[in-house]
Design an enzyme around this catalytic site. Structure first.
Site, mmCIF file in Angstrom:
data_model
loop_
_atom_site.group_PDB
_atom_site.id
_atom_site.type_symbol
_atom_site.label_atom_id
_atom_site.label_comp_id
_atom_site.label_asym_id
_atom_site.label_seq_id
_atom_site.Cartn_x
_atom_site.Cartn_y
_atom_site.Cartn_z
ATOM 1 N N CYS A 26 62.367 119.586 4.265
ATOM 2 C CA CYS A 26 62.838 120.699 3.422
ATOM 3 C C CYS A 26 61.710 121.402 2.678
ATOM 4 O O CYS A 26 61.885 122.515 2.188
ATOM 5 C CB CYS A 26 63.853 120.202 2.404
ATOM 6 S SG CYS A 26 65.398 119.757 3.168
HETATM 7 N N1 CO8 Z 1 85.598 114.387 2.555
HETATM 8 C C1 CO8 Z 1 86.300 113.686 1.613
HETATM 9 N N2 CO8 Z 1 85.783 112.649 0.909
HETATM 10 C C2 CO8 Z 1 84.498 112.299 1.182
HETATM 11 C C3 CO8 Z 1 83.718 112.956 2.151
HETATM 12 C C4 CO8 Z 1 84.311 114.044 2.856
HETATM 13 N N3 CO8 Z 1 83.639 114.735 3.778
HETATM 14 N N4 CO8 Z 1 82.499 112.392 2.193
HETATM 15 C C5 CO8 Z 1 82.505 111.394 1.288
HETATM 16 N N5 CO8 Z 1 83.712 111.333 0.675
HETATM 17 C C6 CO8 Z 1 84.156 110.392 -0.356
HETATM 18 C C7 CO8 Z 1 83.432 109.077 -0.279
HETATM 19 O O1 CO8 Z 1 84.068 108.197 0.626
HETATM 20 C C8 CO8 Z 1 83.516 108.569 -1.716
HETATM 21 O O2 CO8 Z 1 84.784 107.996 -1.919
HETATM 22 P P1 CO8 Z 1 84.942 106.743 -2.946
HETATM 23 O O3 CO8 Z 1 84.561 107.269 -4.277
HETATM 24 O O4 CO8 Z 1 86.395 106.405 -2.810
HETATM 25 O O5 CO8 Z 1 84.021 105.679 -2.443
HETATM 26 C C9 CO8 Z 1 83.464 109.880 -2.536
HETATM 27 O O6 CO8 Z 1 83.853 110.935 -1.647
HETATM 28 C C10 CO8 Z 1 82.096 110.151 -3.114
HETATM 29 O O7 CO8 Z 1 81.126 110.078 -2.047
HETATM 30 P P2 CO8 Z 1 79.581 110.261 -2.314
HETATM 31 O O8 CO8 Z 1 79.150 109.379 -3.424
HETATM 32 O O9 CO8 Z 1 78.856 110.142 -1.001
HETATM 33 O O10 CO8 Z 1 79.580 111.801 -2.746
HETATM 34 P P3 CO8 Z 1 78.570 112.571 -3.679
HETATM 35 O O11 CO8 Z 1 79.289 113.026 -4.873
HETATM 36 O O12 CO8 Z 1 77.277 111.846 -3.857
HETATM 37 O O13 CO8 Z 1 78.260 113.883 -2.791
HETATM 38 C C11 CO8 Z 1 76.517 114.754 -1.382
HETATM 39 C C12 CO8 Z 1 77.662 113.743 -1.508
HETATM 40 C C13 CO8 Z 1 77.091 116.137 -1.414
HETATM 41 C C14 CO8 Z 1 75.821 114.498 -0.048
HETATM 42 C C15 CO8 Z 1 75.511 114.586 -2.554
HETATM 43 O O14 CO8 Z 1 75.189 113.227 -2.729
HETATM 44 C C16 CO8 Z 1 74.223 115.349 -2.359
HETATM 45 O O15 CO8 Z 1 74.195 116.520 -2.052
HETATM 46 N N6 CO8 Z 1 73.077 114.695 -2.632
HETATM 47 C C17 CO8 Z 1 71.779 115.343 -2.540
HETATM 48 C C18 CO8 Z 1 71.350 115.293 -1.143
HETATM 49 C C19 CO8 Z 1 70.098 116.113 -0.883
HETATM 50 O O16 CO8 Z 1 69.661 116.929 -1.636
HETATM 51 N N7 CO8 Z 1 69.547 115.851 0.256
HETATM 52 C C20 CO8 Z 1 68.444 116.585 0.716
HETATM 53 C C21 CO8 Z 1 68.493 116.432 2.173
HETATM 54 S S1 CO8 Z 1 67.898 117.781 2.981
HETATM 55 C C22 CO8 Z 1 66.321 117.483 3.584
HETATM 56 O O17 CO8 Z 1 65.534 116.793 3.078
HETATM 57 C C23 CO8 Z 1 66.023 118.128 4.886
HETATM 58 C C24 CO8 Z 1 66.039 117.146 5.973
HETATM 59 C C25 CO8 Z 1 65.757 117.819 7.260
HETATM 60 C C26 CO8 Z 1 66.876 118.690 7.763
HETATM 61 C C27 CO8 Z 1 67.425 118.187 9.026
HETATM 62 C C28 CO8 Z 1 68.503 119.061 9.596
HETATM 63 C C29 CO8 Z 1 69.698 118.321 10.132
#
Ligand code: CO8
Length: 373
Positions: free
Chosen positions: A156
């Site tokens: 990124c």
């Molecule tokens: N629908 C419904 N519920 C869901 C879903 C879904 N799709 N997914 C997860 N849940 C549920 C989980 O099961 C969990 O349930 P429970 O509480 O019962 O256990 C609940 O929702 C909460 O799950 P999470 O804790 O996983 O959810 P978050 O609130 O943490 O949100 C995010 C998830 C949105 C992914 C968040 O953590 C986030 O955005 N974090 C930052 C990530 C980030 O910035 N990453 C950067 C990566 S990008 C990068 O570096 C580039 C890489 C190269 C690119 C490659 C291209 C492919």
């Protein structure tokens, strides 16, 4: 001393879009098919049933409403869940090259320059569609640029790291101007069958022209006051796809050959590092957060950006201070902060200060402080 400026930017946006409801409908169809096919094993406790995704969760957890993609049909086919992007012959331009040419032509036109004014091309992005020849050299040829070109990948943060390389080349006299191009086809390496991450990414390409100040018009573009890069190794965002995969057949087709992350850990660990990097960078330039007019942050997660902006400013940011494009584009990896910059800089006045800041896998953070000329 030669000074470097950003004289023009360009953006290629694929026309096809997928909104959250469309994406979730296809994902849930896939889940129903999977659970029906594995009904016996699920019943016997040998296989875990997959759960449905939800649009409400996606928007609340990330701020993403839709994404632009190169191919919509393949992603939304519940039996495929992968874009369909046909291979091209060696005599045709590659897909990434096409995107790069489109964004670069806009950057050149906005800067009032032609290929003859450019000495170098850096293709800086998360995934290159082949190992070699370098994508950048193909783009260089397609645009008709003399000089040199190379690829680089810092996930990124590729575009901001590329910006520093461009500034170095301009300021040390190696090039009069450098195009930094980020053709991101994130849909090609996203696991659309993974509920935790299937909504995260989109496709786009940005281009930035970095030139010698002396070659630009007075008042044109942004002076680059400084760049600051930081990296710290982490497995929390990882992709094990690579050229050695074929040397161990047991790993082929496993989910770790696509994007995987521990999203919550990334959120918690990266946010304070980013705020600290921006504050330290401003301090090293004799500036304070109060001097900032705008932050063009990496576009991965709306809540994360609000937290980072709050940590940097010491108060809640206005939308105008940390503009958002991830609602429309999702995470386009290295292109994200540059799309925000491209779309939200026209209203700045001479002397206004801003910071372009990317962050992501590595971990990697790139901060570029700019001043409107
Ligand atoms: N629908 C419904 N519920 C869901 C879903 C879904 N799709 N997914 C997860 N849940 C549920 C989980 O099961 C969990 O349930 P429970 O509480 O019962 O256990 C609940 O929702 C909460 O799950 P999470 O804790 O996983 O959810 P978050 O609130 O943490 O949100 C995010 C998830 C949105 C992914 C968040 O953590 C986030 O955005 N974090 C930052 C990530 C980030 O910035 N990453 C950067 C990566 S990008 C990068 O570096 C580039 C890489 C190269 C690119 C490659 C291209 C492919």
């Amino acid at each position: 001393m030669i000074k470097a400026v950003i004289s023009g930017t360009g953006l290629y946006t694929p026309p096809a879009t997928i909104d959250n409801d469309e994406l979730v409908e296809a994902f849930n169809q896939f889940v129903d098919l999977y659970n029906a096919e594995h009904a016996d094993s699920i019943e016997q406790g040998e296989v875990t049933a997959l759960q449905h995704s939800s649009s409400a969760f996606i928007e609340k957890a990330s701020g993403i409403k839709r994404r632009h993609v190169i191919d919509k049909e393949g992603i939304l086919d519940p039996r495929r869940m992968t874009p369909y992007i046909p291979e091209r012959s060696n005599d045709e331009r590659s897909v990434q090259c096409d995107m790069a040419v489109s964004a670069s032509e806009e950057a050149l036109s906005r800067a009032g320059k032609t290929a003859a004014d450019v000495d170098a091309v850096i293709v800086a992005c998360s995934n290159m569609q082949r190992a070699y020849p370098a994508m950048a050299i193909e783009v260089q040829q397609a645009l008709g640029i003399e000089g040199f070109a190379y690829d680089m990948n810092v996930a990124c943060s590729s575009a901001t790291f590329g910006l520093q390389a461009a500034v170095n080349s301009v300021e040390n006299g190696a090039a009069r101007s450098v195009l930094v191009v980020s053709p991101e086809i994130c849909s090609g390496h996203l696991n659309f069958r993974d509920r935790d991450s299937h909504f995260i990414f989109g496709d786009a390409c940005t281009a930035i022209l970095v030139e010698r100040e002396a070659d630009t018009r007075a008042g044109q573009g942004f002076e680059i006051l400084g760049t600051s890069l930081k990296t710290k190794f982490s497995n929390n965002i990882r992709n094990n796809f690579g050229f050695l995969n074929r040397a161990d057949e047991s790993g082929i087709g496993k989910p770790d050959k696509l994007f995987v992350q521990e999203g919550r850990k990334v959120f918690k660990e990266v946010s304070p590092m980013v705020a600290q990097t921006i504050q330290n960078h401003l301090g090293s330039l004799g500036l304070t957060p109060g001097d900032l007019r705008r932050m063009w942050l990496h576009q991965a997660n709306l809540n994360m950006n609000q937290l980072i902006a709050r940590k940097v400013l010491g108060r809640d940011p206005g939308l105008d201070e940390a503009p958002v494009i991830l609602d429309e584009y999702a995470n386009t990896s290295s292109a994200g902060s540059i799309i925000a910059f491209h779309k939200h800089n026209d209203d700045l006045e001479t002397g206004d200060l801003g910071v372009i800041c990317s962050f992501g896998a590595g971990y990697s953070i790139g901060s570029v402080v700019v001043r409107r000329r």
